[in-house]
Design an enzyme around this catalytic site. Structure first.
Site, mmCIF file in Angstrom:
data_model
loop_
_atom_site.group_PDB
_atom_site.id
_atom_site.type_symbol
_atom_site.label_atom_id
_atom_site.label_comp_id
_atom_site.label_asym_id
_atom_site.label_seq_id
_atom_site.Cartn_x
_atom_site.Cartn_y
_atom_site.Cartn_z
ATOM 1 N N THR A 111 0.844 -1.187 0.000
ATOM 2 C CA THR A 111 0.000 0.000 0.000
ATOM 3 C C THR A 111 0.885 1.245 0.000
ATOM 4 O O THR A 111 2.072 1.192 0.363
ATOM 5 C CB THR A 111 -0.928 -0.004 1.233
ATOM 6 O OG1 THR A 111 -1.904 1.026 1.086
ATOM 7 C CG2 THR A 111 -0.150 0.191 2.517
ATOM 8 N N GLU A 112 0.334 2.366 -0.464
ATOM 9 C CA GLU A 112 1.051 3.647 -0.492
ATOM 10 C C GLU A 112 2.339 3.599 -1.312
ATOM 11 O O GLU A 112 3.377 4.118 -0.912
ATOM 12 C CB GLU A 112 1.358 4.121 0.942
ATOM 13 C CG GLU A 112 0.136 4.311 1.823
ATOM 14 C CD GLU A 112 -0.809 5.388 1.312
ATOM 15 O OE1 GLU A 112 -0.345 6.353 0.682
ATOM 16 O OE2 GLU A 112 -2.030 5.253 1.533
ATOM 17 N N SER A 134 -11.381 1.982 0.554
ATOM 18 C CA SER A 134 -11.666 2.412 1.924
ATOM 19 C C SER A 134 -10.980 3.760 2.138
ATOM 20 O O SER A 134 -10.198 4.199 1.304
ATOM 21 C CB SER A 134 -11.178 1.380 2.939
ATOM 22 O OG SER A 134 -9.809 1.097 2.763
ATOM 23 N N ASP A 185 -8.850 8.628 -4.462
ATOM 24 C CA ASP A 185 -8.176 7.908 -5.546
ATOM 25 C C ASP A 185 -9.157 7.619 -6.681
ATOM 26 O O ASP A 185 -8.831 7.781 -7.865
ATOM 27 C CB ASP A 185 -7.579 6.607 -5.032
ATOM 28 C CG ASP A 185 -6.416 6.836 -4.077
ATOM 29 O OD1 ASP A 185 -5.915 7.969 -4.011
ATOM 30 O OD2 ASP A 185 -6.009 5.875 -3.405
ATOM 31 N N LYS A 241 0.060 3.604 -6.679
ATOM 32 C CA LYS A 241 -0.753 2.970 -7.719
ATOM 33 C C LYS A 241 -1.652 3.982 -8.425
ATOM 34 O O LYS A 241 -1.772 3.972 -9.651
ATOM 35 C CB LYS A 241 -1.607 1.843 -7.123
ATOM 36 C CG LYS A 241 -0.837 0.655 -6.610
ATOM 37 C CD LYS A 241 -1.770 -0.484 -6.204
ATOM 38 C CE LYS A 241 -2.759 -0.100 -5.117
ATOM 39 N NZ LYS A 241 -2.097 0.255 -3.827
ATOM 40 N N THR A 242 -2.301 4.832 -7.633
ATOM 41 C CA THR A 242 -3.194 5.826 -8.225
ATOM 42 C C THR A 242 -2.410 6.821 -9.065
ATOM 43 O O THR A 242 -2.817 7.166 -10.185
ATOM 44 C CB THR A 242 -3.981 6.568 -7.136
ATOM 45 O OG1 THR A 242 -4.713 5.630 -6.346
ATOM 46 C CG2 THR A 242 -4.953 7.560 -7.757
ATOM 47 N N LYS A 275 -11.940 1.661 -9.941
ATOM 48 C CA LYS A 275 -11.488 1.370 -8.576
ATOM 49 C C LYS A 275 -12.560 0.499 -7.925
ATOM 50 O O LYS A 275 -13.519 1.003 -7.345
ATOM 51 C CB LYS A 275 -11.298 2.675 -7.800
ATOM 52 C CG LYS A 275 -10.772 2.511 -6.375
ATOM 53 C CD LYS A 275 -9.303 2.218 -6.347
ATOM 54 C CE LYS A 275 -8.776 2.224 -4.909
ATOM 55 N NZ LYS A 275 -7.334 1.868 -4.852
ATOM 56 N N GLU A 297 -7.574 -0.311 -10.845
ATOM 57 C CA GLU A 297 -6.593 -0.140 -9.776
ATOM 58 C C GLU A 297 -6.998 -0.953 -8.562
ATOM 59 O O GLU A 297 -8.117 -0.820 -8.043
ATOM 60 C CB GLU A 297 -6.460 1.327 -9.368
ATOM 61 C CG GLU A 297 -5.352 1.542 -8.359
ATOM 62 C CD GLU A 297 -5.458 2.854 -7.604
ATOM 63 O OE1 GLU A 297 -4.980 2.911 -6.457
ATOM 64 O OE2 GLU A 297 -6.025 3.808 -8.156
#
Length: 223
Positions: free
Chosen positions: A11-12, A41, A54, A15-16, A37, A116
């Site tokens: 995560t982080e 969350s 995102d 990707k976006t 998407k 994504e």
């Protein structure tokens, strides 16, 4: 129509940001695009219901303009694992519903759909299912965003192995700078190029503008 699933080493990892950059370049090339998407969350309440930053970014970068609900069918408020957020909200994340939404997206005749993921490759959806199953069942090719930071070599190689084990093709990978003071970047990139057999789509340095970042990508292997 070509469908790609954008996943990350964790995560982080951007990707976006990378997905937006890809959508901008595809739009420049005059392709019809949709950013999708499936599960998000960390959403905020708006006049139109829960919305995720995102997902809104992907919606804005797409050339085919769809409703928010089409772009992000599952939205949860707390910034926690989606399957836990769904359980707290008394909901279930159903693969069948995701497939229905994906079929609806394809009916708009896009050239590309960039889906994504959330978190890394093996994101739980609850009840023993994973978001990677959605990509597998739709027979998507996968694009891996490697967050360039300490530990990225292990995370990238393990993720690539998992994708291959699931029977999907790793269509390409992008190196995205997330750790500002990462040492020996060139050496790490060379190790990644040796370990990942998929096409290298580009290295994005630490940037804030995804439209500007598109110049660092070569999407030719995906076209």
């Amino acid at each position: 129509m070509k469908g790609y699933f954008v996943t990350g080493t964790d995560t982080e990892v951007g990707k976006t940001f990378v997905s937006e950059s890809m959508l901008h370049q595809l739009a420049y090339r005059r392709f019809k695009t949709i950013g999708f998407k499936p599960v998000a969350s960390g959403c905020a309440m708006s006049s139109h219901g829960l919305q995720n930053a995102d997902a809104l970014a992907l919606q804005a970068a797409s050339t085919l303009h769809l409703s928010y609900q089409q772009v992000n069918p599952y939205a949860f408020e707390p910034a926690i694992a989606p399957h836990i957020a769904a359980e707290q909200a008394g909901q279930k994340i159903e693969l069948a519903r995701l497939h229905q939404h994906y079929a609806e997206l394809k009916s708009h005749d896009p050239d590309f759909i960039l889906t994504e993921g959330a978190g890394g490759w093996r994101l739980p959806l609850g009840e023993g299912t994973y978001l990677s199953e959605f990509a597998r069942q739709e027979e998507m090719e996968v694009i891996l965003v490697v967050g360039i930071r300490l530990g990225c070599l292990n995370h990238a190689l393990l993720t690539a192995e998992a994708i291959e084990k699931d029977g999907l093709r790793l269509a390409g990978w992008v190196a995205n700078q997330v750790e500002l003071d990462m040492a020996n970047i060139e050496d790490n990139l060379e190790s990644l190029k040796q370990g990942l057999t998929a096409p290298f789509l580009g290295y994005i340095p630490r940037l804030n503008d995804p439209e500007h970042a598109q110049q660092y990508l070569d999407l030719t292997p995906l076209l």
